[in-house]
Scaffold this motif. Structure first.
Motif, short mmCIF file in Angstrom:
data_model
loop_
_atom_site.label_atom_id
_atom_site.label_comp_id
_atom_site.label_asym_id
_atom_site.label_seq_id
_atom_site.Cartn_x
_atom_site.Cartn_y
_atom_site.Cartn_z
N UNK A 152 1.03 -1.34 0.20
CA UNK A 152 -0.05 0.40 -0.12
C UNK A 152 0.92 1.47 -0.13
N UNK A 153 0.87 2.60 -0.83
CA UNK A 153 1.63 3.15 -1.30
C UNK A 153 0.36 5.02 -1.26
N UNK A 154 1.37 5.67 -1.43
CA UNK A 154 1.11 7.08 -1.27
C UNK A 154 1.02 7.32 -3.24
N UNK A 155 -0.09 7.50 -3.69
CA UNK A 155 0.42 8.05 -4.64
C UNK A 155 0.61 9.42 -5.24
N UNK A 156 1.59 8.65 -6.49
CA UNK A 156 2.41 10.94 -6.54
C UNK A 156 1.10 11.44 -6.75
N UNK A 157 0.56 11.01 -8.14
CA UNK A 157 -0.22 11.69 -8.83
C UNK A 157 -1.25 12.31 -7.77
N UNK A 158 -2.15 11.24 -7.14
CA UNK A 158 -3.37 12.18 -6.62
C UNK A 158 -3.11 12.25 -5.31
N UNK A 159 -2.02 11.04 -4.16
CA UNK A 159 -2.03 11.73 -2.54
C UNK A 159 -2.44 10.30 -1.97
N UNK A 160 -3.63 9.43 -2.95
CA UNK A 160 -4.30 8.57 -2.07
C UNK A 160 -3.71 7.09 -1.70
N UNK A 161 -4.27 6.65 -1.27
CA UNK A 161 -3.67 5.03 -0.81
C UNK A 161 -3.75 4.20 -2.09
N UNK A 162 -2.80 3.72 -2.19
CA UNK A 162 -3.05 2.53 -3.71
C UNK A 162 -2.88 1.15 -3.47
N UNK A 163 -2.73 0.34 -3.94
CA UNK A 163 -2.42 -0.42 -4.18
C UNK A 163 -1.38 -0.53 -5.19
N UNK A 164 -0.14 -1.34 -4.40
CA UNK A 164 0.97 -1.38 -5.61
C UNK A 164 1.44 -3.29 -5.63
N UNK A 165 1.07 -3.52 -6.98
CA UNK A 165 1.16 -5.07 -6.95
C UNK A 165 2.78 -5.76 -8.05
N UNK A 166 3.70 -6.22 -7.35
CA UNK A 166 4.67 -6.70 -7.36
C UNK A 166 6.09 -7.72 -7.81
N UNK A 167 5.15 -8.45 -8.53
CA UNK A 167 5.69 -10.09 -8.78
C UNK A 167 6.99 -10.29 -8.64
N UNK A 168 6.94 -11.34 -7.87
CA UNK A 168 8.44 -11.53 -7.88
C UNK A 168 9.08 -12.91 -8.68
N UNK A 169 10.53 -12.98 -8.51
CA UNK A 169 10.59 -14.40 -9.18
C UNK A 169 12.64 -14.44 -9.58
N UNK A 170 13.01 -15.39 -9.85
CA UNK A 170 14.89 -15.76 -10.30
C UNK A 170 14.37 -14.50 -11.46
N UNK A 171 14.88 -13.75 -11.31
CA UNK A 171 15.79 -12.79 -12.63
C UNK A 171 16.25 -12.83 -13.53
N UNK A 172 17.02 -14.75 -13.58
CA UNK A 172 17.90 -15.02 -14.77
C UNK A 172 18.72 -14.18 -14.83
N UNK A 173 19.43 -13.73 -14.48
CA UNK A 173 20.99 -12.37 -15.23
C UNK A 173 21.51 -12.53 -15.88
N UNK A 174 21.88 -11.79 -16.47
CA UNK A 174 23.14 -12.53 -17.68
C UNK A 174 24.38 -12.90 -16.73
N UNK A 175 24.24 -12.03 -16.22
CA UNK A 175 25.19 -12.29 -15.11
C UNK A 175 25.25 -12.17 -12.88
N UNK A 176 24.42 -13.94 -13.55
CA UNK A 176 23.81 -14.24 -12.08
C UNK A 176 24.71 -14.57 -11.26
N UNK A 177 25.03 -13.27 -9.65
CA UNK A 177 25.87 -14.04 -8.50
C UNK A 177 25.86 -15.09 -8.14
N UNK A 178 24.71 -15.83 -8.02
CA UNK A 178 24.41 -17.22 -7.43
C UNK A 178 25.62 -18.38 -8.14
N UNK A 179 25.60 -18.28 -9.00
CA UNK A 179 26.35 -19.52 -10.03
C UNK A 179 27.73 -19.30 -9.86
#
Length: 259
Positions: free
Chosen positions: A85-112
C-alpha cells in the motif's frame, strides 16, 4: 542478447544519472567472480520475461499454479506477488501496488560463481538452474541472490528457485505462471527472435521498462512495465502481511514480510 544488454545499460544510466558509464566488459565483472562456462540449453536463444504491471491484479494465480506445478514445500514459493500500500504520486491517495517476484535469470548471475560444487549453473539460453544431485544445501547461492529469489527446499535440502519452467519450455509449453495469469501480465519469450512478442514489447516500451536493482550489475532478464520507480530497489514501504497456517491450523508466520 545484445538487445537486453543495451536495455540494461539504459537502466544503469537511469539509476546513476550524471555518472559516466564504464565499458560493458567492466560492468559484467564488477564485484562478481568469474562465471563458469554455461552448459546445456539452446545457444541460439535467450529467454526473458516481461511483466506488465498495468495488467497485474494481484490474484496470486501465478503463485498457486507455480506452487502446484513445481511441488514447492508448504510456505515456500518460487514466485510470489508482493502487495504494497503506497501513496499515489499523482493524487496522494493510498493505492495498492503489485510486484511479482521471481528469479531474474540474470546474464551475470551472482549465485552461479559462489556455488562450491557448480550445482547452480546457467544454460546457453540464459536460464539459471540448480542440479539437485550436486547441490549440498550450503545456501551460498541463497545469500548471494540480491532478489530474495532462492530458498532451501525443506524436503530435498537443496537450493530451489524459479526455472522459467524449463521443463515446460522444452515441451513447447508456457511456464505455469504465464499460462495461469488471468490478466496476461506475464510474457516470456526469446529475445534473440525479433519476431517474438517479448522482443517487440521491449523495443516498443524501451524507455518505460525497468529492472530490479540495476546497480547490482547482474543484468536481470525480468523486465517490468508500469513500474513505480520507488520499487526498483528494496522499498521502504511495509508489505501487507498474509497469515500462513499449516493443515492443523498452527500459525507458520507471515509470508512476504521479507520481500
Amino acid at each position: 542478447m545484445e538487445l537486453a544488454r543495451r536495455f540494461f545499460l539504459q537502466q544503469v544510466a537511469r539509476v546513476t544519472a550524471g555518472a559516466a558509464l564504464v565499458p560493458l566488459s567492466t560492468v559484467a565483472n564488477a564485484g562478481i567472480n568469474d562465471q563458469p562456462p554455461r552448459r546445456g540449453g539452446d545457444p541460439k536463444k535467450r529467454y526473458a520475461m516481461l511483466i506488465d504491471l498495468r495488467r497485474c491484479i494481484g490474484c496470486q494465480a501465478c503463485t498457486v499454479s507455480c506452487h502446484i506445478e513445481n511441488q514447492a514445500p508448504l510456505g515456500k514459493f518460487r514466485t510470489i506477488v508482493s502487495q504494497y500500500e503506497v501513496e499515489s504520486l499523482e493524487s496522494g491517495n493510498a493505492v495498492q501496488f503489485m510486484l511479482p517476484r521471481l528469479c531474474n535469470h540474470c546474464d551475470n548471475p551472482p549465485c552461479v560463481p559462489v556455488c562450491p560444487v557448480q550445482a547452480t549453473y546457467q544454460q546457453e539460453d540464459g536460464i539459471v538452474l540448480v542440479d539437485s544431485d550436486r547441490c549440498v544445501g550450503c545456501a551460498y547461492c541463497v545469500q548471494a541472490c540480491p532478489y530474495d529469489a532462492r530458498f532451501i527446499n525443506d524436503r530435498t535440502q537443496t537450493a530451489d528457485k524459479c526455472t522459467f519452467c524449463a521443463h515446460r519450455l522444452e515441451a513447447g509449453l508456457l511456464p505455469a505462471c504465464v499460462e495461469s495469469c488471468v490478466g496476461g501480465a506475464r510474457i516470456i519469450g526469446d529475445l534473440n527472435d525479433p519476431g517474438s512478442q517479448i522482443s517487440k514489447m521491449v523495443e516498443e516500451y524501451r524507455g518505460e521498462l525497468m529492472v530490479l536493482q540495476p546497480e547490482k550489475n547482474t543484468v536481470p532478464h525480468v523486465f517490468y512495465l508500469g513500474m513505480d520507480e520507488r520499487f526498483i530497489d528494496r522499498p521502504s514501504a511495509a508489505p501487507e502481511l498474509w497469515e500462513i497456517r499449516d493443515g492443523e491450523g498452527q500459525e507458520l508466520g507471515y509470508e512476504y514480510a521479507e520481500h
